[in-house]
Structure formats: structure tokens, C-alpha cells
Design a protein around this motif. Structure first.
Motif, PDB file in Angstrom:
ATOM      1  N   SER A  88       0.969  -0.561  -0.153  1.00 18.27           N
ATOM      2  CA  SER A  88       0.493  -0.017   0.031  1.00 18.27           C
ATOM      3  C   SER A  88       1.213   1.605  -0.499  1.00 18.27           C
ATOM      4  O   SER A  88       0.387   2.406   0.512  1.00 18.27           O
ATOM      5  N   SER A  89       2.435   1.352  -0.683  1.00 16.82           N
ATOM      6  CA  SER A  89       2.984   2.769  -0.320  1.00 16.82           C
ATOM      7  C   SER A  89       2.541   3.166  -1.634  1.00 16.82           C
ATOM      8  O   SER A  89       1.663   2.657  -2.295  1.00 16.82           O
ATOM      9  N   ASP A  90       1.909   4.748  -1.163  1.00 18.38           N
ATOM     10  CA  ASP A  90       1.830   6.008  -2.043  1.00 18.38           C
ATOM     11  C   ASP A  90       2.623   6.988  -2.245  1.00 18.38           C
ATOM     12  O   ASP A  90       3.294   7.343  -1.635  1.00 18.38           O
ATOM     13  N   ARG A  91       3.448   6.137  -3.280  1.00 18.98           N
ATOM     14  CA  ARG A  91       4.761   6.972  -3.656  1.00 18.98           C
ATOM     15  C   ARG A  91       3.755   7.395  -5.188  1.00 18.98           C
ATOM     16  O   ARG A  91       4.091   6.749  -5.607  1.00 18.98           O
ATOM     17  N   CYS A 111       3.632   9.290   1.209  1.00 19.33           N
ATOM     18  CA  CYS A 111       2.431   8.915   1.849  1.00 19.33           C
ATOM     19  C   CYS A 111       2.577   8.074   2.483  1.00 19.33           C
ATOM     20  O   CYS A 111       2.940   6.910   2.099  1.00 19.33           O
ATOM     21  N   HIS A 112       1.909   8.462   4.115  1.00 20.46           N
ATOM     22  CA  HIS A 112       1.389   7.183   4.903  1.00 20.46           C
ATOM     23  C   HIS A 112       3.358   6.119   4.953  1.00 20.46           C
ATOM     24  O   HIS A 112       3.382   5.389   5.255  1.00 20.46           O
ATOM     25  N   ALA A 124       0.304  18.362   0.829  1.00 18.03           N
ATOM     26  CA  ALA A 124      -0.165  17.447  -0.508  1.00 18.03           C
ATOM     27  C   ALA A 124      -0.511  15.682  -0.331  1.00 18.03           C
ATOM     28  O   ALA A 124      -1.374  15.543  -0.718  1.00 18.03           O
ATOM     29  N   CYS A 125       0.489  15.146   0.684  1.00 15.70           N
ATOM     30  CA  CYS A 125       0.038  13.856   1.829  1.00 15.70           C
ATOM     31  C   CYS A 125      -1.849  14.465   1.521  1.00 15.70           C
ATOM     32  O   CYS A 125      -2.904  13.165   1.152  1.00 15.70           O
ATOM     33  N   MET A 131      -9.358  13.930  -1.637  1.00  8.75           N
ATOM     34  CA  MET A 131      -9.383  14.126  -2.428  1.00  8.75           C
ATOM     35  C   MET A 131     -10.060  12.616  -3.354  1.00  8.75           C
ATOM     36  O   MET A 131     -10.305  12.020  -3.545  1.00  8.75           O
ATOM     37  N   THR A 132      -9.373  11.609  -2.523  1.00  6.16           N
ATOM     38  CA  THR A 132      -9.795  10.296  -3.040  1.00  6.16           C
ATOM     39  C   THR A 132     -11.021   9.514  -2.151  1.00  6.16           C
ATOM     40  O   THR A 132     -11.266   9.297  -1.238  1.00  6.16           O
TER      41      THR A 132
END
Length: 196
Positions: A88-91, A111-112, A124-125, A131-132
Motif C-alpha cells: 500500500s505504498s503511496d509514492r 505518503c503514509h 500534499a498527502c 480527494m481520494t
């Protein structure tokens, strides 16, 4: 974001349980390849709590499911297992050009937790999290049939690539018309504020 995913999974599971009567009763005898799972209750009798035919809580009713959930009854899981942290990496990689004022360049956004070389990573995160929405593409282009004002917002362009919410991202941004300006502005501070 994890809370949103868990809430969405819980709602999906609730909807799935309401559409599968056998799941409410604690068995999935009609589902191939799935063994029945007993449902435990505080009193030891699962039928009264899970809607297994008791006159007090008729099978399949929302009230029976609510009582089962409130009493801690274990119902069969119809959700996928929790995501592993490495899944679940948000990159994201954000490349900006034509804004000026030191905002141009290529920045890494993790993020996270928030990190990377992005100048406003935490903000930004947070913006991306807000928005998600489940089932919607956060980085979707303007619809092809959209009526956009013919306003030129300047030469700024951006390219966002990477992974967000488990999905690949490859989105391009510019300020060529009203729709594109709105897309850009919605993503500030992921993208720099290019309003003049």
C-alpha cells in the motif's frame, strides 16, 4: 486513508452479507469451496443472534445482522485480507515545468508517512487523502465531452507518475483551458500554485 478503506470494506461486507442469506445464518453451504464457519454468541446459541430462524430475530433482517454485529458474533469474512504495508505504498513522482519561481523540477512524494523531496509533502498527502474516493480516479483527465472555457492559464505543465491508493498513476497536467486549470488548481499543493 486506511480508515476510509476499512469503512468501505465494512460497508461492502455488510452489503454482501445482506445479499447472501446463508452468510447471515453463519454458514455458506451453497458456496463452492467454502467451508461453513460457526458463529459464536455470548450465550452459546448462535441462531438467535445471527438470524438463524429465531422468531425474536427473523433470518436475514437488518435487525438480526445489527444484533449479531453488536454482540460480537463472528460472521464469515467476505473481505480480502488487510493490505500489507509494502502493498500500500503511496509514492508519486511529480515533474513540474514552466511555473517558475523555483517551483520547477522533479520531486518525490511519499505518503503514509509523508516524506520525500516534495517541498510540501505533508500538505500534499493530506490533499490527496481528501480527494481520494473509492471508485473514482483522483488523477482522471477532464472528460472529452466537457465544455471548457477558452482561458489560457500559462505555460505550466506537470507529469505525475507512481502509485496512489494501490493504483498506478500516469497523469499529465497543463493550464491550456478552464477545465485543465481547474484540474491543476484542485491538486494544489501536490502541484505548485500557478495562479497569477
Amino acid at each position: 486513508m486506511l480508515r476510509r478503506l476499512l469503512l468501505t470494506a465494512a460497508v461492502s461486507a455488510s452489503a454482501a452479507l445482506s445479499s447472501v442469506p446463508g452468510a447471515v445464518a453463519g454458514t455458506l453451504s451453497h458456496a463452492p469451496g467454502v467451508s461453513p464457519l460457526p458463529a459464536a454468541s455470548p450465550s452459546g446459541s448462535s441462531a438467535a443472534f445471527t438470524g438463524g430462524g429465531s422468531s425474536l430475530f427473523p433470518a436475514g433482517t437488518p435487525y438480526a445482522r445489527a444484533v449479531a454485529a453488536a454482540s460480537g458474533v463472528v460472521l464469515p469474512a467476505l473481505m480480502p485480507p488487510p493490505a500489507r504495508p509494502e502493498d500500500s505504498s503511496d509514492r508519486l513522482t511529480v515533474t513540474v515545468d514552466g511555473v517558475g519561481g523555483g517551483a520547477d523540477g522533479t520531486f518525490e512524494l511519499d505518503c503514509h508517512p509523508a516524506g520525500g523531496t516534495h517541498p510540501r509533502a505533508a500538505e500534499a498527502c493530506d490533499r490527496l487523502d481528501r480527494m481520494t474516493t473509492w471508485g473514482k480516479d483522483t488523477f482522471a483527465p477532464a472528460p472529452p465531452d466537457a465544455l471548457c472555457t477558452m482561458v489560457y492559464g500559462g505555460p505550466a505543465t506537470a507529469h505525475v507518475t507512481g502509485t496512489w491508493a494501490g493504483r498506478p498513476v500516469d497523469a499529465r497536467y497543463d493550464r491550456a483551458n478552464g477545465c485543465e486549470i481547474s484540474r491543476w488548481n484542485a491538486l494544489v499543493p501536490v502541484l505548485p500554485d500557478a495562479r497569477s
